[in-house]
Design a protein around this motif. Structure first.
Motif, PDB file in Angstrom:
ATOM      1  N   PHE A  37     -35.897 -10.809 -13.102  1.00  0.00           N
ATOM      2  CA  PHE A  37     -36.149  -9.525 -12.438  1.00  0.00           C
ATOM      3  C   PHE A  37     -36.092  -9.639 -10.918  1.00  0.00           C
ATOM      4  CE2 PHE A  37     -37.311  -8.260 -16.587  1.00  0.00           C
ATOM      5  CZ  PHE A  37     -37.395  -6.875 -16.624  1.00  0.00           C
ATOM      6  N   ARG A  38     -35.373 -10.612 -10.426  1.00  0.00           N
ATOM      7  CA  ARG A  38     -35.269 -10.802  -8.978  1.00  0.00           C
ATOM      8  C   ARG A  38     -34.611  -9.591  -8.311  1.00  0.00           C
ATOM      9  NH1 ARG A  38     -35.576 -15.373  -5.710  1.00  0.00           N
ATOM     10  NH2 ARG A  38     -37.007 -16.066  -7.330  1.00  0.00           N
ATOM     11  N   TYR A  39     -33.719  -8.911  -9.040  1.00  0.00           N
ATOM     12  CA  TYR A  39     -32.982  -7.774  -8.470  1.00  0.00           C
ATOM     13  C   TYR A  39     -33.358  -6.448  -9.137  1.00  0.00           C
ATOM     14  CZ  TYR A  39     -30.352 -11.704  -6.682  1.00  0.00           C
ATOM     15  OH  TYR A  39     -30.012 -12.886  -6.066  1.00  0.00           O
ATOM     16  N   TYR A  86     -46.461  -5.214  -6.542  1.00  0.00           N
ATOM     17  CA  TYR A  86     -45.199  -4.456  -6.485  1.00  0.00           C
ATOM     18  C   TYR A  86     -44.060  -5.298  -5.929  1.00  0.00           C
ATOM     19  CZ  TYR A  86     -42.006  -0.547  -5.473  1.00  0.00           C
ATOM     20  OH  TYR A  86     -40.925   0.290  -5.432  1.00  0.00           O
ATOM     21  N   HIS A  87     -42.947  -5.250  -6.637  1.00  0.00           N
ATOM     22  CA  HIS A  87     -41.711  -5.905  -6.199  1.00  0.00           C
ATOM     23  C   HIS A  87     -40.613  -4.843  -6.164  1.00  0.00           C
ATOM     24  CE1 HIS A  87     -37.775  -7.803  -7.042  1.00  0.00           C
ATOM     25  NE2 HIS A  87     -38.221  -8.814  -6.318  1.00  0.00           N
ATOM     26  N   ALA A  88     -39.926  -4.716  -5.031  1.00  0.00           N
ATOM     27  CA  ALA A  88     -38.892  -3.686  -4.879  1.00  0.00           C
ATOM     28  C   ALA A  88     -37.589  -4.318  -4.417  1.00  0.00           C
ATOM     29  CB  ALA A  88     -39.338  -2.622  -3.890  1.00  0.00           C
ATOM     30  N   SER A  89     -36.523  -3.980  -5.122  1.00  0.00           N
ATOM     31  CA  SER A  89     -35.189  -4.406  -4.690  1.00  0.00           C
ATOM     32  C   SER A  89     -34.321  -3.210  -4.333  1.00  0.00           C
ATOM     33  CB  SER A  89     -34.508  -5.225  -5.795  1.00  0.00           C
ATOM     34  OG  SER A  89     -34.309  -4.444  -6.954  1.00  0.00           O
ATOM     35  N   GLN A  90     -34.796  -1.991  -4.616  1.00  0.00           N
ATOM     36  CA  GLN A  90     -34.087  -0.767  -4.258  1.00  0.00           C
ATOM     37  C   GLN A  90     -35.109   0.321  -3.977  1.00  0.00           C
ATOM     38  OE1 GLN A  90     -32.302  -0.429  -8.440  1.00  0.00           O
ATOM     39  NE2 GLN A  90     -32.537   1.736  -7.942  1.00  0.00           N
ATOM     40  N   THR A  97     -34.555   6.039  -5.988  1.00  0.00           N
ATOM     41  CA  THR A  97     -33.299   5.886  -6.733  1.00  0.00           C
ATOM     42  C   THR A  97     -33.519   5.378  -8.153  1.00  0.00           C
ATOM     43  OG1 THR A  97     -32.953   3.624  -5.921  1.00  0.00           O
ATOM     44  CG2 THR A  97     -32.057   5.417  -4.592  1.00  0.00           C
ATOM     45  N   ILE A  98     -34.781   5.186  -8.563  1.00  0.00           N
ATOM     46  CA  ILE A  98     -35.073   4.740  -9.922  1.00  0.00           C
ATOM     47  C   ILE A  98     -34.877   5.901 -10.891  1.00  0.00           C
ATOM     48  CG2 ILE A  98     -36.862   3.843 -11.457  1.00  0.00           C
ATOM     49  CD1 ILE A  98     -35.822   1.808  -9.441  1.00  0.00           C
ATOM     50  N   GLN A  99     -34.157   5.641 -11.983  1.00  0.00           N
ATOM     51  CA  GLN A  99     -33.888   6.680 -12.972  1.00  0.00           C
ATOM     52  C   GLN A  99     -34.903   6.695 -14.112  1.00  0.00           C
ATOM     53  OE1 GLN A  99     -29.520   5.667 -13.553  1.00  0.00           O
ATOM     54  NE2 GLN A  99     -29.406   7.883 -13.639  1.00  0.00           N
TER      55      GLN A  99
END
Length: 709
Positions: free
Chosen positions: A666-668, A548-552, A556-558
């Protein structure tokens, strides 16, 4: 001494704020405990307690502004929770059922009310119409019962909640038109103003609130600030509704719909919202409703008794007929029809609003100079009996049928929980990944898994005190997040020279089914991380592997893009892995887009017929064209990618390039890589026989029936 005497002043009604609040808290504490012993719903107990201690009872408490304000918050809270907890995918799927029920539960009471008022009591047609609108509306006063029993997302509750909004809006619009007629204002300008204000209100709340909410939750992590933000949204929506010309309860419900996708149903914030509402605000509302009840008014004159009895009969009978009509129309079970009737039987908030508005409208004067009201005092007094009886019926009927519905669902082989043991392990190392990983685990876990989540930190140097303190800090952070969501997370610390072996040993010891590791957003897929993944973690074949990688924040994911390689449905751990994706969609209400070959998509489409989520399906056969899919992604979209290593049947050579591509592009963005578990050869062959024939879906139906609801 003076202070003691002042506090000891027990003149009634109580004026000391400490004493008043203490009395209310005692009622909230003991009413459910005592009444549960005699099988009486605690909601009814709070209403009765309000009548006993209120101004029409022993006059212990006055129904002053403090009670009214807190009670109003409780009412708004009930409507907000109804919108917040509703399953939007099921709501859209069953929208015509809700519309039909809304029509039944408005039209049947409305027609009966008009005819009885005009022909039995000789009310004017205008008064009869306002009188009838009292019965068309209802309040979801017993909603906390279905919420507590865990069936807030069930079909009958979805139908009732949707129909409630329809009938309440129609009843309040009828009232607004009748008020306009008495004031001579029903013209083209009146309709234009009403229509424009309703459209603007709906647009601001349903489209504007999610934008503001998503921005706020991205910027603010403080739990207290997030909860206060939710309260602000409830009251702001209620105020906007009043400005638009409808009742505040409509605004609160719309606020719940607007924030539905931003507050995951298994999150810590949802737990706080429900806890505070059920502990304080909603009980205050029920007590405030009880304070309105005055039994002495029924002995004033025969007309009051006649109208009160008529109102009670029409109010309860018409809602029963509407529920039966809905049950017969859509072939629902008796328990489902009972839940619909129980939820819609109560008359409280909207009823009071309509009665008070009608009572305050003076349409003339008698010869003695007394005001002639649109709804006279006998109707006002009759509404009190209607509230008492309907709330009593609602509480008993809802509790009885909801318990039967829960029992029937428990007996159904298709359940909300995975029948296999589910043990989730979070292997944490970096502080920045702990919160995102823990929040994601709360979303993807099965509903009934309240304690089989573990968080692990490997300490490679036994005598390093700073490493030990760092481990304790990471583990406590995860524990606190789980505790806020009412989920027990067990901390594990292991001393081991080899981190990979340490994790794999914990997997064996605790029979872990799902292992999650986090990607440091600052480092991404470093060479060492890739080596540990492919040369270490994936050597374990018994656990589902999640990277898993999370930046937010996950809330808040739509939308999620789920990409499935060819033959992934033949992997032995595929359905277990897919269940995690399904849980994310169900618990967050997020939209899902599945991309895969025709056979895989066909399998997933048939699963959705058993468990509905808001999903779209696209045939995708060429992984070399994956960039085309990525090009469709927007700012708040995330990626879920099913992966495989060389020993797995769904492995593709292009998967070797995924880490570098994610680092570059996909860094962000949030992304989740899923490596389905593998079993022994004999287990694999058996599973392959079961799920290999995706065309008729007969064999895998047994597997899906056990895993998915």
């Amino acid at each position: 001494m003076i202070t003691i005497l002042s506090v000891a002043n027990f003149s009634l009604p109580l004026e000391d704020p400490v004493l008043k609040f203490l009395v209310v808290l005692i009622i909230i504490l003991f009413a459910p405990i005592l009444l549960n012993k005699i099988k009486v719903p605690h909601l009814l107990g709070l209403i009765i307690a309000g009548a006993v201690v209120g101004p029409n009872g022993f006059n212990i408490l006055s129904r002053d502004s403090s009670i009214v304000v807190t009670g109003t918050t409780g009412l708004l809270y009930i409507m907000f929770l109804a919108g917040l907890e509703i399953d939007l995918a099921e709501f859209k799927k069953n929208k015509w059922k809700s519309v039909s029920f809304g029509f039944y539960t408005f039209a049947i009471p409305f027609i009966l009310g008009i005819l009885s008022a005009h022909f039995l009591f000789n009310f004017s047609w205008l008064t009869s119409i306002v009188f009838a609108s009292i019965f068309s509306s209802h309040t979801l006063i017993s909603y906390p019962i279905v919420s507590k029993l865990g069936i807030a997302k069930s079909l009958p509750v979805n139908i009732t909640v949707g129909g409630t909004m329809i009938t309440d809006i129609l009843a309040l619009l009828v009232l607004a038109v009748c008020v306009g007629i008495t004031q001579g204002e029903v013209d083209a300008a009146f309709w234009t103003k009403l229509s424009v204000s309703m459209v603007l209100f709906s647009a601001v709340v349903l489209f504007g609130f999610p934008i503001v909410g998503r921005w706020f939750f991205k910027k603010v992590n403080d739990s207290i600030s997030q909860y206060i933000f939710v309260l602000v949204m409830i009251y702001l929506a209620a105020l906007l509704a009043e400005l638009a010309g409808v009742e505040a309860i409509i605004g609160a419900f719309f606020a719940g719909l607007a924030l539905n996708r931003l507050i995951p149903h298994t999150s810590a914030l949802m737990n706080r919202v429900e806890f505070v509402g059920n502990a304080i605000f909603i009980p205050f509302f029920l007590i405030s409703v009880g304070m309105l009840i005055d039994f002495k008014i029924f002995f004033k004159d025969s007309k009051t008794i006649e109208i009160a009895l008529l109102m009670t009969v029409i109010g309860v009978l018409s809602k029963y007929l509407a529920a039966v009509a809905t049950q017969k129309t859509f072939r629902l079970t008796k328990e489902q029809g009972g839940v619909i009737f129980g939820l819609s039987a109560a008359h409280a908030a909207a009823t009071l609003a309509i009665v008070m508005v009608g009572y305050n409208i003076i349409i003339g004067e008698t010869e003695e100079g007394q005001p002639i009201r649109l709804l006279d005092e006998s109707v006002l007094n009759g509404s009190i009996l209607l509230i008492l009886v309907s709330c009593t019926v609602s509480s008993f009927v809802t509790q009885k049928n909801a318990q039967k519905l829960v029992k029937s669902e428990d007996e159904n082989p298709i359940t909300d929980s995975n029948p296999d043991a589910e043990n989730i392990l979070l292997a944490v190392n970096h502080p920045v990944t702990v919160e995102p990983m823990t929040n994601l685990s709360l979303l993807l876990k099965s509903k009934n898994n309240k304690e089989n989540i573990y968080v692990l930190n490997i300490i490679s140097e036994e005598k390093n005190e700073s490493s030990k303190k760092n481990a304790e800090k990471l583990l406590h952070q995860a524990q606190n997040i789980g505790a806020a969501a009412d989920v027990k997370i067990t901390p594990l610390t292991r001393y081991d020279v080899d981190v990979i072996k340490g994790v794999n040993n914990e997997i064996k010891e605790y029979e872990i089914t799902d292992l999650m590791i986090g990607v440091d957003p600052d480092k991404g897929f470093s060479q060492s991380f890739v080596h540990n993944l492919y040369g270490g973690y994936l050597d374990n074949i018994s656990a589902n592997m999640l990277v898993y990688h999370a930046s937010q924040p996950v809330s808040t994911i739509q939308r999620y893009f789920v990409i499935l390689p060819e033959k992934v449905h033949l992997e032995s751990g595929f359905f277990h892995s897919l269940l995690k994706v399904w849980n994310i969609a169900r618990n967050s209400g997020t939209k899902i887009e599945f991309y895969g070959n025709e056979k895989t998509i066909k399998v997933i489409e048939k699963i959705r017929k058993k468990v509905n989520i808001e999903a779209s399906f696209y045939i995708f056969n060429d992984w070399n064209e994956m960039k085309r899919i990525f090009g469709k992604m927007k700012e708040n979209d995330a990626l879920i990618l099913f992966m495989a290593n060389r020993e797995m049947i769904s492995f593709l050579p292009q998967m070797q390039d995924v880490p570098k591509y994610l680092n570059d592009h996909f860094r962000y963005r949030n992304y989740l890589l899923i490596f389905p578990s593998r079993k022994t050869k004999s287990e694999y062959e058996k599973q392959a026989r079961d799920i290999g024939n995706a065309d008729d879906f007969v064999e895998i139906g047994n597997i899906v029936g056990k895993i998915f609801k």
